[in-house]
Motif scaffolding. Sequence first.
Motif, short mmCIF file in Angstrom:
data_model
loop_
_atom_site.label_atom_id
_atom_site.label_comp_id
_atom_site.label_asym_id
_atom_site.label_seq_id
_atom_site.Cartn_x
_atom_site.Cartn_y
_atom_site.Cartn_z
N ASP A 37 0.80 -1.22 0.00
CA ASP A 37 0.00 0.00 0.00
C ASP A 37 0.83 1.28 0.00
O ASP A 37 0.28 2.37 -0.16
N GLU A 48 -0.32 5.18 -0.96
CA GLU A 48 -0.19 6.29 -0.02
C GLU A 48 0.64 7.42 -0.62
O GLU A 48 0.31 8.61 -0.46
N ARG A 101 8.37 3.82 2.31
CA ARG A 101 7.38 4.83 2.67
C ARG A 101 7.89 6.22 2.27
O ARG A 101 9.08 6.50 2.37
#
Length: 267
Positions: free
Chosen positions: A172, A176, A250
Motif C-alpha cells: 500500500d 499512499e 514509505r
Amino acid sequence: MTALNDVLKDLAADIDEVAALVADLDDAAWNTATPAPGWNVADQIAHLTFIFELARSAAAEPEKFKAITASAGADFDGAVDAALKQFNAFPPPQLLARFRALGEASVDALGSVPEGQVVPWLVNPLPPVVLACAGIMELFGHGQDIADALGVRREPTDRLLHLVNFAALTRDFGYEAHGLTPPAAQFRYELTAPSGAEWTVGPEDADQVISGPAHDFCLLVTRRRHRDDLALKATGADAEQWLDIAQAYRGPHGEGRTPGQFADTDR
C-alpha cells in the motif's frame, strides 16, 4: 515471513556484496554521479551507513534512536541530507569501514532482540525480521544505483525472496505516496526466482495477480527500472494500476526511472 536468522544471514551477504562494488574505487570513482539526482556513489554509501546506524540504535539503544528521530522532527529528508554530510565527509576508505562496521553492528543488534519483541521505527514499531528485510530492500535499491553508475551488472540471487516478501507486505505504500485509497482485496504474486524456483505470495484465489521474474519485481518496487523495461504481467485492473505506482518504501515516490534509461547496461 522467513525466520530472522535466515534473513540476517542474507542481509550480511548483501552488505558484503555492496561493499565489494566500491572496495577498489579511487577517489574520482567515489564521486561518480548515480541515477538518483544529486547523489554520487559516496552519497549512496553514506545513506546506507545512516540507515544501519538507525537500525542498530533501534534494536540496541532505543532511547538513542528516539533522540535521533526526534531531532529530525517533521523533516526526515533534512535529516537524511544531514546524515549524508556527516558520513560522506570521511575519506572513502573510512566511509567504507563505517559502512561495514555499522552494517555488521545492525545485524548483530537485530539478532539480539528477544523473541517476540518489536523495535521502534520511523512510523510504527517493527519486528526485527521486518526491519532486516527493509535493510535488504535498501541495499538492493541503492546498490543498484551504484552498479548503474559504475556500469556494473549484478548477478541476482535468491536472497531477493526477502525483498519480495517485504514488498508484498508494504504493497500500500505506492497508493499512499500518490494519495490513493488502496484496494481492500489482497494481491497474489507469482514470481520466478533467479534460481528458477517459483515463489508465490498471497491467496490462490486472488483476482489481482502480479507475475514475472522476481528480479524485475524487485527493480520495480525499488523504482530502479521503469515498468516498460520489465517482464512483469498484471492480471486485473488494480494490479495493472499498481505496476505504475509500486514502491516498497514509505514516503514520496520520487521521479523514478524513464523507459529505456538503462537499455545499454541491461543487455
